[in-house]
Design a protein around this motif. Structure first.
Motif, PDB file in Angstrom:
ATOM      1  N   PHE A  90       0.980  -1.033   0.214  1.00 53.94           N
ATOM      2  CA  PHE A  90       0.005  -0.044   0.252  1.00 53.94           C
ATOM      3  C   PHE A  90       0.843   1.221  -0.080  1.00 53.94           C
ATOM      4  N   LEU A  91       1.714   1.227   0.874  1.00 52.75           N
ATOM      5  CA  LEU A  91       2.754   2.340   1.007  1.00 52.75           C
ATOM      6  C   LEU A  91       3.526   2.565  -0.285  1.00 52.75           C
ATOM      7  N   PHE A  92       4.071   1.531  -0.868  1.00 53.54           N
ATOM      8  CA  PHE A  92       4.615   1.578  -2.086  1.00 53.54           C
ATOM      9  C   PHE A  92       3.911   2.118  -3.428  1.00 53.54           C
ATOM     10  N   VAL A  93       2.458   1.670  -3.311  1.00 51.04           N
ATOM     11  CA  VAL A  93       1.745   2.312  -4.560  1.00 51.04           C
ATOM     12  C   VAL A  93       1.287   3.645  -4.290  1.00 51.04           C
ATOM     13  N   LEU A  94       0.948   3.975  -2.813  1.00 50.22           N
ATOM     14  CA  LEU A  94       0.460   5.270  -2.867  1.00 50.22           C
ATOM     15  C   LEU A  94       1.688   6.227  -2.932  1.00 50.22           C
ATOM     16  N   THR A  95       2.849   6.006  -2.444  1.00 47.88           N
ATOM     17  CA  THR A  95       4.015   6.819  -2.368  1.00 47.88           C
ATOM     18  C   THR A  95       4.484   7.246  -3.634  1.00 47.88           C
ATOM     19  N   ILE A  96       4.540   6.095  -4.709  1.00 44.54           N
ATOM     20  CA  ILE A  96       4.809   6.451  -6.317  1.00 44.54           C
ATOM     21  C   ILE A  96       3.784   7.399  -6.666  1.00 44.54           C
ATOM     22  N   VAL A  97       2.464   7.338  -6.488  1.00 42.70           N
ATOM     23  CA  VAL A  97       1.449   7.981  -7.186  1.00 42.70           C
ATOM     24  C   VAL A  97       1.280   9.309  -6.652  1.00 42.70           C
ATOM     25  N   VAL A  98       1.392   9.557  -5.340  1.00 42.04           N
ATOM     26  CA  VAL A  98       1.576  10.943  -4.804  1.00 42.04           C
ATOM     27  C   VAL A  98       2.730  11.656  -5.146  1.00 42.04           C
ATOM     28  N   PHE A  99       3.929  10.941  -5.096  1.00 45.29           N
ATOM     29  CA  PHE A  99       5.208  11.617  -5.417  1.00 45.29           C
ATOM     30  C   PHE A  99       5.143  12.367  -6.902  1.00 45.29           C
ATOM     31  N   PHE A 100       4.584  11.430  -7.713  1.00 45.53           N
ATOM     32  CA  PHE A 100       4.540  12.175  -9.109  1.00 45.53           C
ATOM     33  C   PHE A 100       3.424  13.124  -9.313  1.00 45.53           C
ATOM     34  N   HIS A 101       2.384  13.072  -8.598  1.00 37.83           N
ATOM     35  CA  HIS A 101       1.433  14.147  -8.640  1.00 37.83           C
ATOM     36  C   HIS A 101       2.071  15.421  -8.227  1.00 37.83           C
ATOM     37  N   GLU A 102       2.640  15.263  -6.977  1.00 34.70           N
ATOM     38  CA  GLU A 102       3.294  16.511  -6.704  1.00 34.70           C
ATOM     39  C   GLU A 102       4.513  16.989  -7.379  1.00 34.70           C
ATOM     40  N   PHE A 155       1.939   1.484 -17.922  1.00 36.30           N
ATOM     41  CA  PHE A 155       1.480   0.302 -18.709  1.00 36.30           C
ATOM     42  C   PHE A 155       2.254   0.203 -19.890  1.00 36.30           C
ATOM     43  N   ALA A 156       2.787   1.193 -20.395  1.00 35.47           N
ATOM     44  CA  ALA A 156       3.803   0.804 -21.718  1.00 35.47           C
ATOM     45  C   ALA A 156       5.026   0.114 -21.143  1.00 35.47           C
ATOM     46  N   GLY A 157       5.493   0.298 -20.030  1.00 33.86           N
ATOM     47  CA  GLY A 157       6.592  -0.663 -19.484  1.00 33.86           C
ATOM     48  C   GLY A 157       6.178  -2.014 -19.506  1.00 33.86           C
ATOM     49  N   LEU A 158       4.909  -2.311 -19.040  1.00 34.57           N
ATOM     50  CA  LEU A 158       4.145  -3.592 -18.860  1.00 34.57           C
ATOM     51  C   LEU A 158       4.176  -4.389 -20.354  1.00 34.57           C
ATOM     52  N   PHE A 159       3.538  -3.518 -21.142  1.00 33.26           N
ATOM     53  CA  PHE A 159       3.130  -3.762 -22.282  1.00 33.26           C
ATOM     54  C   PHE A 159       4.681  -4.225 -23.288  1.00 33.26           C
ATOM     55  N   SER A 181      -3.964  -3.760  -2.757  1.00 31.06           N
ATOM     56  CA  SER A 181      -2.519  -3.720  -2.656  1.00 31.06           C
ATOM     57  C   SER A 181      -1.904  -4.966  -2.391  1.00 31.06           C
ATOM     58  N   GLY A 182      -2.215  -5.582  -0.933  1.00 27.70           N
ATOM     59  CA  GLY A 182      -1.581  -6.738  -0.728  1.00 27.70           C
ATOM     60  C   GLY A 182      -1.969  -7.897  -1.548  1.00 27.70           C
ATOM     61  N   GLN A 183      -3.252  -7.933  -2.040  1.00 31.85           N
ATOM     62  CA  GLN A 183      -3.731  -9.189  -2.582  1.00 31.85           C
ATOM     63  C   GLN A 183      -2.973  -9.067  -3.848  1.00 31.85           C
ATOM     64  N   VAL A 184      -2.854  -8.185  -4.657  1.00 30.18           N
ATOM     65  CA  VAL A 184      -2.279  -7.862  -5.985  1.00 30.18           C
ATOM     66  C   VAL A 184      -0.768  -8.266  -5.914  1.00 30.18           C
ATOM     67  N   ALA A 185      -0.214  -7.746  -4.686  1.00 28.15           N
ATOM     68  CA  ALA A 185       1.274  -7.900  -4.485  1.00 28.15           C
ATOM     69  C   ALA A 185       1.701  -9.396  -4.512  1.00 28.15           C
ATOM     70  N   ALA A 186       0.706 -10.201  -3.809  1.00 31.32           N
ATOM     71  CA  ALA A 186       0.823 -11.618  -3.673  1.00 31.32           C
ATOM     72  C   ALA A 186       0.956 -12.304  -5.160  1.00 31.32           C
ATOM     73  N   LEU A 194       1.157  -5.530  -9.238  1.00 29.27           N
ATOM     74  CA  LEU A 194       1.364  -4.158  -8.228  1.00 29.27           C
ATOM     75  C   LEU A 194       1.303  -3.196  -9.349  1.00 29.27           C
ATOM     76  N   ILE A 195       2.414  -3.120 -10.348  1.00 31.37           N
ATOM     77  CA  ILE A 195       2.681  -1.909 -11.157  1.00 31.37           C
ATOM     78  C   ILE A 195       1.366  -1.626 -11.977  1.00 31.37           C
ATOM     79  N   SER A 196       0.676  -2.481 -12.349  1.00 33.10           N
ATOM     80  CA  SER A 196      -0.886  -2.331 -12.965  1.00 33.10           C
ATOM     81  C   SER A 196      -1.758  -1.677 -11.988  1.00 33.10           C
ATOM     82  N   LEU A 197      -1.814  -1.962 -10.685  1.00 31.91           N
ATOM     83  CA  LEU A 197      -2.419  -1.374  -9.913  1.00 31.91           C
ATOM     84  C   LEU A 197      -2.081  -0.065  -9.521  1.00 31.91           C
ATOM     85  N   THR A 198      -0.638   0.350  -9.579  1.00 30.17           N
ATOM     86  CA  THR A 198      -0.366   1.655  -9.417  1.00 30.17           C
ATOM     87  C   THR A 198      -0.675   2.426 -10.624  1.00 30.17           C
ATOM     88  N   ALA A 199      -0.757   1.900 -11.763  1.00 30.41           N
ATOM     89  CA  ALA A 199      -0.943   2.855 -12.856  1.00 30.41           C
ATOM     90  C   ALA A 199      -2.501   3.112 -12.673  1.00 30.41           C
TER      91      ALA A 199
END
Length: 381
Positions: free
Chosen positions: A21-33, A136-140, A297-302, A308-313
């Motif tokens: 959860f912290l991994f996903v949220l931190t990346i999203v918030v950091f890029f927004h700010e 998404f581009a990185g995943l594809f 986040s925890g379920q997807v990380a499993a 998890l990267i897809s969820l972050t996107a």
């Protein structure tokens, strides 16, 4: 006892949820700010603070421009604070601004031209969309997409597909004029179209091409983790044998285009869902808050890092879109104020802006309470 068992189960899973959860949220918030910050610097705005999280500072440092970069205790967001701001929501400190001599106002956000202020505010959500496209581009590019041929292998009795006349062996060519290239693409359109009549162009096993009209039925399904989802279903099945699947990797330019399409699909689906809530077609109980995000986040990380990267996107698109809503306290609220200023030729009055921010704060708090309540009902039901 049921509630206590739910609380116990959630407590046991908290450790597994917290880090993803912290991994996903931190990346999203950091890029927004970061979007706000970079455009502000480009416009010559003095930035006082760049914070990940709220509350007391855990660790921080000053850069050569005098900006305080810090990580704070409450990891549920972040903010960029400009010189002259009263709060993290960029509400102006009128008294402080009035005391600044005219010759020192050049680097202050609130004295910048309207188009620069609007660009700085819009840059945050824009950065979220760019982040989603790149992820998404990185995943594809590197992981590829698992693609299944859109062939109907089975039709459930008394289903919407059976009523429409689908048969095993039908190849779906298009839905409402949109070309279908995979079973997953067809599935996504159907799941988002409960109660809506769709026109399918199909090719029969004997080569005949015909049009079928079907209306997906709204039904509740559970995913592999037991989470309930209300989606549209036709009642068609696919054969999961190995020959029906292939992994497709795209070149970087094509992946960026596909990432943009994926981002737009999420935006369109989200707007359709919100419209469906007001129209009574969708269930507002599907709205989730921080607890639901942590659980997912925890379920997807499993499943794996790629998931998890897809969820972050996906979350990045959602955060960017949410911030564009015309609600004071959010970026969209500031842009609404600027639109009014552009029409009137002067800013809104201080009192009107203050009332707007109070109303916006109340709306945001109500949404957070409602989403958290949904989370608790979901977790402990």
């Amino acid at each position: 006892m049921h509630l206590l068992a739910g609380i116990g189960n959630f407590g046991e899973s908290l450790g597994g949820y917290l880090i993803p959860f912290l991994f996903v949220l931190t990346i999203v918030v950091f890029f927004h700010e970061l979007g706000h910050f970079l455009v502000a610097r480009l416009c010559g705005v003095k930035v006082e603070t760049f914070s990940i999280g709220f509350g007391r500072e855990i660790v921080g440092w000053n850069d050569r421009h005098g900006t305080r970069w810090k990580v704070s205790w409450i990891p549920l967001g972040g903010y960029v604070k400009f010189v002259g701001d009263e709060s993290a929501a960029s509400t102006p400190d009128r008294r402080r601004l009035a005391e600044i001599p005219p010759e020192e106002r050049g680097g202050l956000f609130h004295f910048k031209p309207l188009h620069q202020r609007a660009a700085v505010v819009a840059a945050g959500p824009f950065a979220n969309f760019v982040l989603a496209i790149l992820l998404f581009a990185g995943l594809f590019t590197f992981a590829g997409q698992t693609v299944a041929t859109p062939v109907v292998d089975g039709v459930q009795p008394d289903s919407a597909a059976a009523e429409a006349g689908f048969r095993p062996g039908d190849l779906v060519l298009s839905i409402d004029g949109t070309t279908i290239e995979s079973f997953e693409e067809m599935q996504r359109i159907v799941s988002a179209s409960a109660g809506q009549s769709l026109t399918f162009l199909v090719k029969r096993a004997d080569g005949e091409t015909l049009s079928l009209n079907a209306t997906p039925r709204l039904e509740e399904m559970k995913d592999r983790f037991g989470n309930a989802h209300r989606i549209g279903l036709l009642g068609i099945q696919r054969d999961v044998k190995e020959g029906n699947f292939r992994v497709v990797k795209s070149d970087p330019l094509t992946s960026v285009w596909l990432g943009a399409k994926e981002t737009w699909f999420i935006v369109a689906r989200t707007m359709d869902y919100i419209g469906g809530i007001f129209a009574g077609r969708e269930d507002a109980g599907q709205l989730g808050g921080p607890l639901r995000i942590a659980q997912v986040s925890g379920q997807v990380a499993a499943i794996g890092f790629g998931a998890l990267i897809s969820l972050t996107a996906v979350l990045s698109v959602s955060i960017g879109l949410l911030n564009l809503f015309p609600v004071p306290m959010l970026d969209g609220g500031h842009l609404l104020y600027y639109a009014v200023e552009a029409v009137r030729g002067r800013p809104m009055g201080d009192q009107a802006q203050e009332y707007g921010f109070r109303i916006g704060l109340a709306l945001v708090m109500m949404l957070m309470v409602f989403a958290t309540w949904n989370d608790l009902v979901h977790l402990f039901s």
